[in-house]
Design an enzyme around this catalytic site. Sequence first.
Site, PDB file in Angstrom:
ATOM      1  N   THR A  12      82.007   4.542  32.949  1.00 50.51           N
ATOM      2  CA  THR A  12      83.320   4.824  33.551  1.00 50.51           C
ATOM      3  C   THR A  12      83.236   5.923  34.607  1.00 50.51           C
ATOM      4  O   THR A  12      84.041   5.948  35.530  1.00 50.51           O
ATOM      5  CB  THR A  12      84.321   5.235  32.464  1.00 50.51           C
ATOM      6  OG1 THR A  12      83.754   6.296  31.688  1.00 50.51           O
ATOM      7  CG2 THR A  12      84.644   4.083  31.545  1.00 50.51           C
ATOM      8  N   THR A  13      82.270   6.839  34.474  1.00 54.76           N
ATOM      9  CA  THR A  13      82.097   7.889  35.489  1.00 54.76           C
ATOM     10  C   THR A  13      81.357   7.326  36.696  1.00 54.76           C
ATOM     11  O   THR A  13      81.755   7.538  37.843  1.00 54.76           O
ATOM     12  CB  THR A  13      81.314   9.082  34.893  1.00 54.76           C
ATOM     13  OG1 THR A  13      81.958   9.516  33.698  1.00 54.76           O
ATOM     14  CG2 THR A  13      81.236  10.231  35.872  1.00 54.76           C
TER      15      THR A  13
ATOM     16  N   ASP B 241      83.729  12.110  29.543  1.00 57.28           N
ATOM     17  CA  ASP B 241      83.957  10.669  29.639  1.00 57.28           C
ATOM     18  C   ASP B 241      84.930  10.400  30.787  1.00 57.28           C
ATOM     19  O   ASP B 241      86.068  10.888  30.774  1.00 57.28           O
ATOM     20  CB  ASP B 241      84.528  10.145  28.315  1.00 57.28           C
ATOM     21  CG  ASP B 241      84.799   8.655  28.355  1.00 57.28           C
ATOM     22  OD1 ASP B 241      83.839   7.903  28.575  1.00 57.28           O
ATOM     23  OD2 ASP B 241      85.962   8.256  28.194  1.00 57.28           O
TER      24      ASP B 241
ATOM     25  N   ASP C 236      81.642   4.401  22.978  1.00 57.17           N
ATOM     26  CA  ASP C 236      80.782   3.945  24.079  1.00 57.17           C
ATOM     27  C   ASP C 236      79.512   3.287  23.542  1.00 57.17           C
ATOM     28  O   ASP C 236      79.076   2.254  24.047  1.00 57.17           O
ATOM     29  CB  ASP C 236      80.406   5.132  24.979  1.00 57.17           C
ATOM     30  CG  ASP C 236      81.563   5.569  25.877  1.00 57.17           C
ATOM     31  OD1 ASP C 236      82.656   5.013  25.698  1.00 57.17           O
ATOM     32  OD2 ASP C 236      81.373   6.453  26.719  1.00 57.17           O
TER      33      ASP C 236
END
Length: 535
Positions: free
Chosen positions: A102-103, A69, A400
Amino acid sequence: MALAFDEYGRPFIILREQESKSRLRGLDAQKANIAAGVAVSRILRTSLGPKGMDKMLQSPDGDITITNDGATILEQMDVDNQIGKLMVELSRSQDYEIGDGTTGVVVLAGALLQQSEKLLERGIHPIRVAEGFEISSRIAVDHLEKIAHKFDFSATNIEPLVQTCMTTLSSKIVNRCKRSLAEIAVKSVMAVADLERKDVNLDLIKVEGKVGGKLEDTELIYGIVVDKDMSHPQMPKQIEDAKIAILTCPFEPPKPKTKHKVDIDTVEKFQTLRKQEQKYFDDMVQRCKDVGATLVICQWGFDDEANHLLMHRNLPAVRWVGGVELELIAIATGGRIVPRFQELTPEKLGKAGLVREKAFGTTKDRMLYIEHCANSKAVTVFIRGGNKMMIEETKRSIHDALCVARNLIRNNSIVYGGGAAEISCSIAVEAAADKYPGVEQYAIRAFADALDSVPMALAENSGLQPIETLSAVKAQQIKENNHCCGIDCNDTGTNNMREQNVFETLIGKQQQILLATQVVKMILKIDDVISPSDY
């Protein structure tokens, strides 16, 4: 730099090695900033997609975290560089606003920085580059609106939501159970959602974990799970049609607010004091019994005498329950939190169809299940796993998935994943570049190249030939005019993401492009790095 005083007490400043110090300005400062941002981006690049690798992070205390994550990796990294911290903030912003992607947002920002460095070396002013990127981001966001699909769902038809949550979970460690976990996430969100207002309060979903069992044992409980047990081992372990008194006042005699001292010099005085204390306990327990309570949940502890009295009066009790858990219990059971025994009334009791204590494994670990509540607007996702690291990573994955389900309830538009949306936007931005005659045209084309870095990273992480794969998919999109074509990371034999059921939320993808562009513009406009020693 240091401050000193001469023999007359007059201050003067000593400058140490000032000649050997160099300060970064202009293009050098911009290149150094870009290098710092790209370095952070490269760390996350290998974690992108369903075949992305995991990172093992060790804290100063020796605690180990294994995750892919992006927000968690950057949060736990000790980043000293100020531009690196901007990338951490970028990932955190995406996590707070959307909860997923988020990545990808950091990978995209890193690609934009790499492209901007090439433009700066060609002599293009950073302000013109930033303006070109701003134009490109608007084109990309508008194009996403055009290619987005809306789907209808209801309380009875949750399959579209489940499919989108499965896409999110496919890049996590828990992907072998992605179907069951996606269903749990969607059902929990639907249980607390207000579909009329299109709003979801995720605070009403409690995610609890317990080491032991298999990941497949993870379950959704329409109620609250509390990591506590009955205060006395002889109290009943199961209560049906429970009426719950939720207290924030302790089972103990009142204490004076001021300092006090009690002198006891005879047995009679001690007996009187003991009887008075017992009367306090008697009154408290009797008041709970009089209003019809069959279970007491207390925020504070109580001593052995009160515990013994509760057991003898056949009034089960739970002590040391946290404030957040008390609030969730009150919401779920429809009860009121009572701060004083004098305010306890039958109307303030919570109601639950079943309260039971459940033991786990051979360790005698027990937890309290409060189920079939009067108001099922509070639910618990109870996670099982082989070790603590697995449970923590599953909690992050569930978070998520919950955020994706919430975003779809707010806005039910989706785009196709696997890099399909980025490739489609790249083609649209490239085509729009010809309409801009100025220097911005170079920045717009560079933005299109940066968008290609996301599908290229997906192909690279999946063990495919990145340039060949990307070229083939891009050509297929242009030839067929089909924006559903993406990278076949799972080697299923088709590039059509609609057939593979790989979806992403429209607002999540738009937010990625907007946030990455904002941060890159900010970094490009920094042309001087001033440290405290420079003043």
